[in-house]
Structure formats: C-alpha cells, structure tokens
Write a protein that holds these residues in place. Structure first.
Motif, PDB file in Angstrom:
ATOM      1  N   GLY A 119      -5.257   8.910  -5.117  1.00 55.10           N
ATOM      2  CA  GLY A 119      -6.234   9.873  -4.588  1.00 55.10           C
ATOM      3  C   GLY A 119      -6.645   9.529  -3.245  1.00 55.10           C
ATOM      4  O   GLY A 119      -7.375   9.816  -2.507  1.00 55.10           O
TER       5      GLY A 119
ATOM      6  N   GLY B 296       0.783  -1.235   0.000  1.00 54.38           N
ATOM      7  CA  GLY B 296       0.000   0.000   0.000  1.00 54.38           C
ATOM      8  C   GLY B 296       0.813   1.284   0.000  1.00 54.38           C
ATOM      9  O   GLY B 296       0.265   2.365   0.220  1.00 54.38           O
ATOM     10  N   GLU B 297       2.113   1.195  -0.208  1.00 53.94           N
ATOM     11  CA  GLU B 297       2.977   2.381  -0.150  1.00 53.94           C
ATOM     12  C   GLU B 297       2.668   3.423  -1.215  1.00 53.94           C
ATOM     13  O   GLU B 297       3.060   4.570  -1.073  1.00 53.94           O
ATOM     14  CB  GLU B 297       4.445   1.948  -0.243  1.00 53.94           C
ATOM     15  N   PHE B 298       1.964   3.034  -2.258  1.00 50.51           N
ATOM     16  CA  PHE B 298       1.684   3.957  -3.354  1.00 50.51           C
ATOM     17  C   PHE B 298       0.201   4.307  -3.478  1.00 50.51           C
ATOM     18  O   PHE B 298      -0.206   4.978  -4.411  1.00 50.51           O
ATOM     19  CB  PHE B 298       2.192   3.371  -4.686  1.00 50.51           C
ATOM     20  N   ASP B 299      -0.593   3.867  -2.520  1.00 51.83           N
ATOM     21  CA  ASP B 299      -2.032   4.104  -2.577  1.00 51.83           C
ATOM     22  C   ASP B 299      -2.378   5.593  -2.669  1.00 51.83           C
ATOM     23  O   ASP B 299      -3.349   5.965  -3.322  1.00 51.83           O
ATOM     24  CB  ASP B 299      -2.734   3.493  -1.369  1.00 51.83           C
ATOM     25  N   ARG B 300      -1.602   6.450  -2.023  1.00 49.34           N
ATOM     26  CA  ARG B 300      -1.911   7.893  -2.036  1.00 49.34           C
ATOM     27  C   ARG B 300      -1.821   8.491  -3.440  1.00 49.34           C
ATOM     28  O   ARG B 300      -2.409   9.538  -3.705  1.00 49.34           O
ATOM     29  CB  ARG B 300      -0.985   8.631  -1.089  1.00 49.34           C
ATOM     30  N   LEU B 301      -1.118   7.838  -4.348  1.00 46.51           N
ATOM     31  CA  LEU B 301      -1.036   8.342  -5.722  1.00 46.51           C
ATOM     32  C   LEU B 301      -2.374   8.239  -6.453  1.00 46.51           C
ATOM     33  O   LEU B 301      -2.606   8.926  -7.434  1.00 46.51           O
ATOM     34  CB  LEU B 301       0.031   7.575  -6.499  1.00 46.51           C
TER      35      LEU B 301
END
Length: 62
Positions: free
Chosen positions: A62, A55-60
């Motif tokens: 939105g 989940g390290e890239f989930d913020r990309l």
C-alpha cells in the motif's frame, strides 16, 4: 513436510513457512498445511529476499 521456519513476529497462523531441503526451499502457507508447498531453488530465494530487503515489493503493501 519437515518442520519449517516462520517469522517470529507473526502469531496469527497466517504466515509463510520456509523449509530447506538439500538445494531447495519449500514454501507453504501455514494456514493450509494440506496443500503442497511450492519449490524454489536457493538462487530464486536469494533473489526474492534481496528484492524484499531492497524495498522492491514495498508498493504491494500500500
């Protein structure tokens, strides 16, 4: 480039395509097949996939 592997859930033609060649993974955008692929080591791909799964890239998204 050799035939690659895409996510089966993507049917729009806008998908990264991965191809393994020896100890490297070639990554290209299947919407722009004329462009050269980026070349990743297996260690780099493992780190990327691990981060995605964690989940390290989930913020990309939105």
């Amino acid at each position: 480039m050799l035939p690659g592997r895409r996510a089966v859930s993507v049917r729009t033609g806008n998908c990264p395509e991965f191809t393994r060649v020896a100890d490297y993974v070639l990554l290209r955008d299947d919407a722009d097949l004329a462009s050269p692929p980026s070349v990743w080591t297996l260690e780099e791909i493992r780190a990327l996939f691990s981060g995605v799964k964690d989940g390290e890239f989930d913020r990309l998204l939105g």
